[in-house]
Design an enzyme around this catalytic site. Structure first.
Site, short mmCIF file in Angstrom:
data_model
loop_
_atom_site.label_atom_id
_atom_site.label_comp_id
_atom_site.label_asym_id
_atom_site.label_seq_id
_atom_site.Cartn_x
_atom_site.Cartn_y
_atom_site.Cartn_z
N GLY A 216 0.85 -1.19 0.00
CA GLY A 216 0.00 0.00 0.00
C GLY A 216 0.88 1.23 0.00
CD GLN B 153 3.24 5.75 2.80
OE1 GLN B 153 2.28 5.21 2.27
NE2 GLN B 153 4.20 5.07 3.41
CB CYS C 84 4.86 2.11 7.62
SG CYS C 84 4.41 3.65 6.81
CG LEU C 85 6.46 1.07 1.56
CD1 LEU C 85 5.92 1.42 0.19
CD2 LEU C 85 7.57 0.03 1.47
CG HIS D 252 -0.91 1.11 7.22
ND1 HIS D 252 0.02 0.55 8.06
CD2 HIS D 252 -0.23 2.01 6.47
CE1 HIS D 252 1.21 1.10 7.82
NE2 HIS D 252 1.08 1.98 6.86
CD GLU D 253 -1.29 2.44 2.78
OE1 GLU D 253 -0.82 3.58 2.69
OE2 GLU D 253 -0.59 1.44 3.05
CG HIS E 262 0.07 6.74 5.53
ND1 HIS E 262 1.20 7.21 6.16
CD2 HIS E 262 0.30 5.41 5.33
CE1 HIS E 262 2.07 6.22 6.34
NE2 HIS E 262 1.55 5.11 5.84
NI NI Z 1 2.41 3.26 5.86
#
Ligand code: NI
Length: 153
Positions: A46, A51, A94-95, A136-137, A140
């Site tokens: 995701g 991000q 998480c990236l 999660h997204e 963000h």
């Molecule tokens: Ni993330």
């Protein structure tokens, strides 16, 4: 298509409340295809627009591609319309927070409403990995990271 630069924990763009998308134009289409390319290359399941430094209410997911075939979904202006009271705890990465993992409690299902890249409306109920990834997204887009409500493993 282009790879976008990832933003990491500590970057203020990750802490803003992202702005709803108002025009479903070529710029949005390009952003979405670049986000997919960046997500698959990272590699992740995701990726939310903040991000990659864009404070817009857009994220992309593909929760199956690492294990099976691709199931890409684009979420524009997503909302949760209902959620399970029951939660379960799962491990998330998480990236934007490399090399770390957190146990996070999420509702076991969520009902969601969103638009696609062309502006068409969609509704669905998600459970399992897709529900976790959606929550999660969506976090963000509201400036929330798993460091805020998860327990580091
Ligand atoms: Ni993330």
């Amino acid at each position: 298509m282009a790879l976008l630069n990832l933003r990491f924990d500590g970057d203020p763009v990750l802490r803003g409340v992202a702005v709803p998308v108002a025009s479903f134009d070529a710029g949005l289409t390009t952003l979405i295809s670049d986000m997919f390319e960046t997500m698959y290359a990272a590699p992740g399941r995701g990726l939310a627009a903040p991000q990659v430094g864009v404070s817009s209410r857009v994220f992309v997911t593909d929760v199956t591609w690492k294990d099976a075939k691709r199931t890409p979904i684009v979420f524009v202006n997503p909302e949760i319309t209902a959620r399970a009271e029951e939660t379960s705890i799962g491990t998330e990465a998480c990236l934007s927070i490399p090399e770390r993992a957190f146990d996070v409690a999420r509702p076991v299902w969520v009902a969601a409403r969103w638009r696609d890249a062309q502006g068409a409306g969609h509704e669905a109920r998600f459970e399992g990995p897709q529900a976790i990834c959606f929550c999660h997204e969506l976090d963000h887009l509201n400036g929330v990271l798993i460091t805020d409500h998860g327990v580091e493993r």
